[in-house]
Design a protein around this motif. Structure first.
Motif, PDB file in Angstrom:
ATOM      1  N   LEU A 261      -1.359  -5.057   0.862  1.00 44.62           N
ATOM      2  CA  LEU A 261      -0.661  -5.220   2.150  1.00 44.62           C
ATOM      3  C   LEU A 261      -0.849  -3.637   2.725  1.00 44.62           C
ATOM      4  CD1 LEU A 261       2.016  -7.403   1.089  1.00 44.62           C
ATOM      5  CD2 LEU A 261       0.141  -8.162   2.584  1.00 44.62           C
ATOM      6  N   HIS A 262      -1.206  -3.805   4.309  1.00 42.65           N
ATOM      7  CA  HIS A 262      -1.036  -2.296   4.840  1.00 42.65           C
ATOM      8  C   HIS A 262      -0.876  -2.559   6.220  1.00 42.65           C
ATOM      9  CE1 HIS A 262      -3.010   0.207   1.756  1.00 42.65           C
ATOM     10  NE2 HIS A 262      -3.382  -0.925   1.353  1.00 42.65           N
ATOM     11  N   ALA A 263      -0.366  -1.433   7.032  1.00 43.48           N
ATOM     12  CA  ALA A 263      -0.223  -1.404   8.316  1.00 43.48           C
ATOM     13  C   ALA A 263      -0.474  -0.144   9.046  1.00 43.48           C
ATOM     14  CB  ALA A 263       1.140  -1.781   8.844  1.00 43.48           C
ATOM     15  N   ASP A 264      -1.962   0.254   8.752  1.00 45.87           N
ATOM     16  CA  ASP A 264      -2.436   1.566   9.334  1.00 45.87           C
ATOM     17  C   ASP A 264      -2.338   1.957  10.442  1.00 45.87           C
ATOM     18  OD1 ASP A 264      -3.642   2.956   6.548  1.00 45.87           O
ATOM     19  OD2 ASP A 264      -3.940   0.914   6.118  1.00 45.87           O
ATOM     20  N   ALA A 265      -2.593   3.208  10.835  1.00 40.97           N
ATOM     21  CA  ALA A 265      -3.090   3.779  11.981  1.00 40.97           C
ATOM     22  C   ALA A 265      -4.550   3.887  12.112  1.00 40.97           C
ATOM     23  CB  ALA A 265      -2.176   4.879  12.360  1.00 40.97           C
TER      24      ALA A 265
ATOM     25  N   ILE B 145       7.324   4.127   8.848  1.00 42.18           N
ATOM     26  CA  ILE B 145       6.345   4.572   7.619  1.00 42.18           C
ATOM     27  C   ILE B 145       5.683   3.464   7.351  1.00 42.18           C
ATOM     28  CG2 ILE B 145       6.173   6.036   5.547  1.00 42.18           C
ATOM     29  CD1 ILE B 145       8.808   7.382   6.634  1.00 42.18           C
ATOM     30  N   GLU B 146       4.324   3.545   7.142  1.00 37.03           N
ATOM     31  CA  GLU B 146       3.747   2.336   6.715  1.00 37.03           C
ATOM     32  C   GLU B 146       4.299   1.914   5.045  1.00 37.03           C
ATOM     33  OE1 GLU B 146      -0.555   2.807   6.238  1.00 37.03           O
ATOM     34  OE2 GLU B 146      -0.900   0.832   5.480  1.00 37.03           O
ATOM     35  N   ALA B 147       4.229   2.997   4.267  1.00 31.09           N
ATOM     36  CA  ALA B 147       4.656   2.409   2.918  1.00 31.09           C
ATOM     37  C   ALA B 147       6.059   2.005   2.784  1.00 31.09           C
ATOM     38  CB  ALA B 147       4.787   3.784   2.105  1.00 31.09           C
TER      39      ALA B 147
ATOM     40  N   GLY C 269       0.557  -1.241  -0.133  1.00 29.27           N
ATOM     41  CA  GLY C 269       0.102  -0.144   0.014  1.00 29.27           C
ATOM     42  C   GLY C 269       0.785   1.180  -0.034  1.00 29.27           C
ATOM     43  N   HIS C 270       0.208   2.448  -0.499  1.00 32.04           N
ATOM     44  CA  HIS C 270       0.723   3.738  -0.486  1.00 32.04           C
ATOM     45  C   HIS C 270       2.019   3.838  -1.263  1.00 32.04           C
ATOM     46  CE1 HIS C 270      -2.089   4.203   2.654  1.00 32.04           C
ATOM     47  NE2 HIS C 270      -1.715   3.227   3.452  1.00 32.04           N
ATOM     48  N   GLY C 271       2.866   4.769  -0.793  1.00 29.95           N
ATOM     49  CA  GLY C 271       4.237   5.181  -1.716  1.00 29.95           C
ATOM     50  C   GLY C 271       4.216   6.296  -2.108  1.00 29.95           C
TER      51      GLY C 271
ATOM     52  N   ARG D  78      -9.990   7.011   4.220  1.00 30.72           N
ATOM     53  CA  ARG D  78      -8.549   7.436   4.027  1.00 30.72           C
ATOM     54  C   ARG D  78      -7.586   6.823   2.971  1.00 30.72           C
ATOM     55  NH1 ARG D  78      -7.617   6.723   9.286  1.00 30.72           N
ATOM     56  NH2 ARG D  78      -5.499   5.588   9.119  1.00 30.72           N
ATOM     57  N   HIS D  79      -7.894   5.420   2.595  1.00 31.61           N
ATOM     58  CA  HIS D  79      -7.111   4.862   1.465  1.00 31.61           C
ATOM     59  C   HIS D  79      -7.433   5.553   0.279  1.00 31.61           C
ATOM     60  CE1 HIS D  79      -5.941   1.258   4.094  1.00 31.61           C
ATOM     61  NE2 HIS D  79      -4.808   2.000   3.860  1.00 31.61           N
ATOM     62  N   ASP D  80      -8.680   5.931   0.079  1.00 35.87           N
ATOM     63  CA  ASP D  80      -9.080   6.426  -1.103  1.00 35.87           C
ATOM     64  C   ASP D  80      -8.498   7.984  -1.120  1.00 35.87           C
ATOM     65  OD1 ASP D  80     -10.054   4.128  -1.730  1.00 35.87           O
ATOM     66  OD2 ASP D  80     -12.089   4.744  -2.000  1.00 35.87           O
TER      67      ASP D  80
HETATM   68 ZN   LIG Z   1      -2.567   1.729   4.586  1.00 40.22          ZN
END
Ligand SMILES: [Zn+2]
Length: 404
Positions: free
Chosen positions: A249-253, A195-197, A181-183, A282-284
């Motif tokens: 794959l994610h590891a959000d807060a 940082i999650e990304a 996810g993210h980046g 939030r992801h969107d």
């Molecule tokens: Zn995420």
């Protein structure tokens, strides 16, 4: 059509061939001296000093109101938003890389502002200056002029042919697309310097290794580095790779709730709970930040076709989620309610079983500690590997039953 001011400038350097080659190789840098944001009362003035001239464009987006400045391309490392200047009409500012060749500055607007003038001046042998004058306008006028231009910094558009990928029956390696996810401009969650990304890209690489070692899988990642990938592009990547399964794959807060432990999400129009809903929103928003607007993508016919495909795929996604919950439960444990549903855009491939895995939550101190631990991550990867193997066997058996 006064919808955007587009400026593409070709720069010829006259100081010699060697210098030209050097300049083209080096990215334009932002020079702190002379880079300012000023609210002049009747408008806002934005001045960016660059080490060399580069093609740029400026446009506005609505809902929420944003001003986007794109460059082809700029090294932001010398830029500090804190010393840039302030205006009550600019509520936030972000810079980053959208993709190679496209750097972006996003200004969140607290009021309707129109681009009055935009220009780039580059005296020979001196730094270049981009000067924008913004003036107050009405909401209606703003809405009428907002919109992203056709991509002037063209890259071959991802073709998404209607490839029908045969459903797997266990006779070939399972094609797994892992989606870290993210980046890039969208780093995801952040806690205590994690940082999650970054974290999730590391995990995706580790998981890929463990899957490849079995010989049962072919594995592709939607991103290999710290780059921004729009949600829609992640899904078309999966389709082009001929994915049998898609695992984001994610590891959000979490803002709401105090979740801890791995959680598997599948797609649903109605979210299981408020926290799931907030997470999906939030992801969107990551795409909104980068200026990509997907609201008008589906027309009615496409929607009906997709719904039909989803009817067949949804049970397979559910079984995949169940397998992952079982696999993770056996190795690292899972959240109390480990299988939830929410409207994540990234899960909307109608024909590919897709899940979104929150490996843990950076908002939980316990999860944060585990996510940082390579041994814990290895156990989690083994749980996922076992789950994918079990699911593939069951799914192949189901497919053979359907054929008879
Ligand atoms: Zn995420």
């Amino acid at each position: 059509m006064n919808r955007l001011i587009l400026a593409l400038i070709l720069v010829l350097n006259v100081t010699g061939t060697a210098a030209v080659a050097q300049d083209l190789a080096a990215l334009a840098r932002v020079l702190p001296q002379g880079t300012t944001l000023r609210d002049r009362g009747d408008g806002v003035e934005l001045r960016l000093r660059l080490s060399q001239a580069v093609p740029y464009r400026v446009f506005t987006l609505d809902q929420p109101k944003r001003l986007i400045l794109d460059f082809n391309e700029v090294d932001w490392s010398g830029f500090d938003p804190a010393t840039f200047g302030q205006s009550a009409r600019i509520t936030d500012l972000r810079v980053g890389v959208v993709r190679p060749g496209l750097s972006r500055m996003v200004l969140d607007l607290g009021a309707a502002l129109a681009v009055k003038t935009a220009g780039l001046s580059a005296p020979p042998g001196q730094p270049a200056t981009v000067l924008l004058q913004l003036a107050a306008t009405s909401d209606a006028e703003y809405a009428a002029n907002a919109g992203a231009p056709a991509d002037a910094f063209a890259q071959p558009a991802p073709t998404s042919p209607a490839v029908t990928h045969p459903r797997q029956t266990g006779e070939r390696p399972l094609v797994v697309v892992l989606d870290p996810g993210h980046g890039g401009i969208d780093p995801g969650a952040e806690r205590d310097g994690v940082i999650e990304a970054e974290l999730i890209l590391t995990f995706a690489r580790e998981l890929k290794e463990i899957l490849l070692r079995t010989g049962d899988f072919k594995v592709e990642l939607t991103r290999e580095g710290d780059v921004f990938v729009p949600l829609e592009a992640r899904v078309s990547f999966a389709r082009q790779a001929g994915a049998d399964v898609f695992v984001s794959l994610h590891a959000d807060a979490l803002v709401v709730g105090r979740a801890t432990g791995s959680t598997v999400y599948t797609l649903s129009d109605t979210a299981t709970d408020v926290a799931s809903q907030k997470l999906a929103e939030r992801h969107d928003r990551g795409d909104l930040l980068a200026g990509v607007d997907l609201r008008n993508q589906d027309d009615v016919i496409a929607k009906v076709l997709m719904d039909m495909a989803r009817t067949e795929t949804a049970p397979r996604s559910d079984k995949l989620a169940t397998a992952l919950v079982d696999g993770l439960r056996a190795t690292v444990g899972v959240r109390k309610r480990p299988h939830l549903a929410a409207g994540f855009s990234v899960l909307k491939a109608p024909d590919i079983p897709s899940v979104l895995l929150e490996l843990g939550f950076l908002s939980s101190p316990r999860d944060l500690k585990r996510l940082r631990d390579p041994e814990w991550r290895q156990s989690a990867a083994i749980g996922i590997r076992n789950a994918l193997q079990a699911w593939a066997r069951q799914d192949a058996a189901d497919a053979l039953l359907l054929r008879k």
